[in-house]
Design a protein around this motif. Structure first.
Motif, PDB file in Angstrom:
ATOM      1  N   SER A 244      55.557  34.067  36.553  1.00  0.00           N
ATOM      2  CA  SER A 244      54.361  33.221  36.504  1.00  0.00           C
ATOM      3  C   SER A 244      53.150  33.939  35.904  1.00  0.00           C
ATOM      4  CB  SER A 244      54.008  32.714  37.904  1.00  0.00           C
ATOM      5  OG  SER A 244      53.772  33.803  38.787  1.00  0.00           O
TER       6      SER A 244
ATOM      7  N   VAL B   1      52.156  32.873  32.299  1.00  0.00           N
ATOM      8  CA  VAL B   1      51.766  31.487  32.015  1.00  0.00           C
ATOM      9  C   VAL B   1      50.615  31.409  31.018  1.00  0.00           C
ATOM     10  CG1 VAL B   1      50.698  29.417  32.995  1.00  0.00           C
ATOM     11  CG2 VAL B   1      52.648  30.463  34.133  1.00  0.00           C
TER      12      VAL B   1
ATOM     13  N   GLU C 298      50.697  29.670  27.381  1.00  0.00           N
ATOM     14  CA  GLU C 298      49.776  28.559  27.081  1.00  0.00           C
ATOM     15  C   GLU C 298      48.992  28.845  25.799  1.00  0.00           C
ATOM     16  OE1 GLU C 298      48.348  26.368  31.160  1.00  0.00           O
ATOM     17  OE2 GLU C 298      47.445  28.293  30.665  1.00  0.00           O
TER      18      GLU C 298
ATOM     19  N   THR D 273      50.296  22.515  32.753  1.00  0.00           N
ATOM     20  CA  THR D 273      50.863  23.569  33.595  1.00  0.00           C
ATOM     21  C   THR D 273      50.781  23.240  35.074  1.00  0.00           C
ATOM     22  OG1 THR D 273      50.198  25.204  31.939  1.00  0.00           O
ATOM     23  CG2 THR D 273      50.750  26.034  34.124  1.00  0.00           C
TER      24      THR D 273
ATOM     25  N   ILE E 202      55.659  24.673  32.612  1.00  0.00           N
ATOM     26  CA  ILE E 202      54.790  24.097  31.591  1.00  0.00           C
ATOM     27  C   ILE E 202      55.502  22.900  30.980  1.00  0.00           C
ATOM     28  CG2 ILE E 202      53.612  24.481  29.392  1.00  0.00           C
ATOM     29  CD1 ILE E 202      53.443  27.440  30.094  1.00  0.00           C
TER      30      ILE E 202
END
Length: 230
Positions: free
Chosen positions: A70, A73, A77, A91, A96
């Motif tokens: 995680s 992320v 993104e 998200t 996602i």
């Protein structure tokens, strides 16, 4: 001594990279392969998003990315937002969601233009390779390692290799543009399909089973057919 195969190999590698980049431009159903070339920093190494997650199709226009870590992320993104995929990531925790819009006529034109821009970028790379090898030839000539005639021949070979590679890039680009701009004529496509389960009693008698069993068989066949439709 100069070896033309070294020049050919570099140009072929450039063409292969161009083909891989074109795969990021979707033309229909979204495939997880569209994320193969999106690279992020992960623990000091450059890694593609598919190497860091499970990616699945939720439907024809939606991808689900489930990251194993995680903490990545925000990096993922950022890579998604900076790409030209045309989808905004949503998200939740380490997952996602990428929901892609249907390709409008305007969007198809934008993607065709982008493929042309990408083509020009790679043609510049080919010309840079040409320049590098021609400089090598000129240095060999200057050092008297090759004759003037050999220098001319090698430079002609490099130019021919460049011309062939540029033509290949242009052909691939043209094919991709046609693929992007191809729009099905909806008036020629059925909007509704009716499947009538008729003949169950005849089938049950022919196969010595009950009418109920024949309906079950028909229902299973209907489900099988639907896999090809939806």
């Amino acid at each position: 001594m100069f070896e033309i195969n070294n020049c050919k190999n570099e140009m072929n590698s450039t063409i292969s990279s161009f083909i891989q980049d074109l795969k990021n431009i979707r033309t229909g159903r979204v495939s997880p392969d569209i994320l193969k070339n999106l690279i992020i920093d992960s623990y000091g190494a450059k890694m593609a998003i598919p190497q860091l997650s499970n990616i699945n199709n939720l439907d024809n226009m939606t991808l689900s990315i489930n990251l194993w870590d995680s903490s990545l992320v925000s990096s993922v993104e950022k890579a998604l937002l900076e790409s030209n995929l045309g989808a905004t990531p949503q998200t939740e925790g380490s997952s996602i969601l990428l929901k892609f819009p249907e390709l409008t006529s305007e969007r198809r034109k934008e993607l065709a233009k982008f493929s042309q821009e990408l083509s020009e970028k790679y043609k510049i790379s080919l010309r840079n390779i040409r320049r590098k090898f021609i400089d090598q030839i000129k240095n060999l000539e200057k050092e008297k390692s090759i004759s003037l005639d050999e220098s001319k021949k090698f430079q002609d070979d490099i130019q021919k290799c460049t011309d062939t590679s540029v033509q290949e890039i242009e052909k691939i680009t043209k094919d991709k543009e046609q693929e992007i701009l191809k729009v099905w004529v909806l008036s020629n496509i059925a909007h509704h399909i009716s499947l009538i389960m008729d003949g169950n009693n005849r089938w049950s008698k022919q196969n010595n089973v009950t009418p109920f069993d024949s309906y079950i068989k028909g229902s299973n066949k209907l489900l099988e057919i639907s896999e090809y439709i939806f």
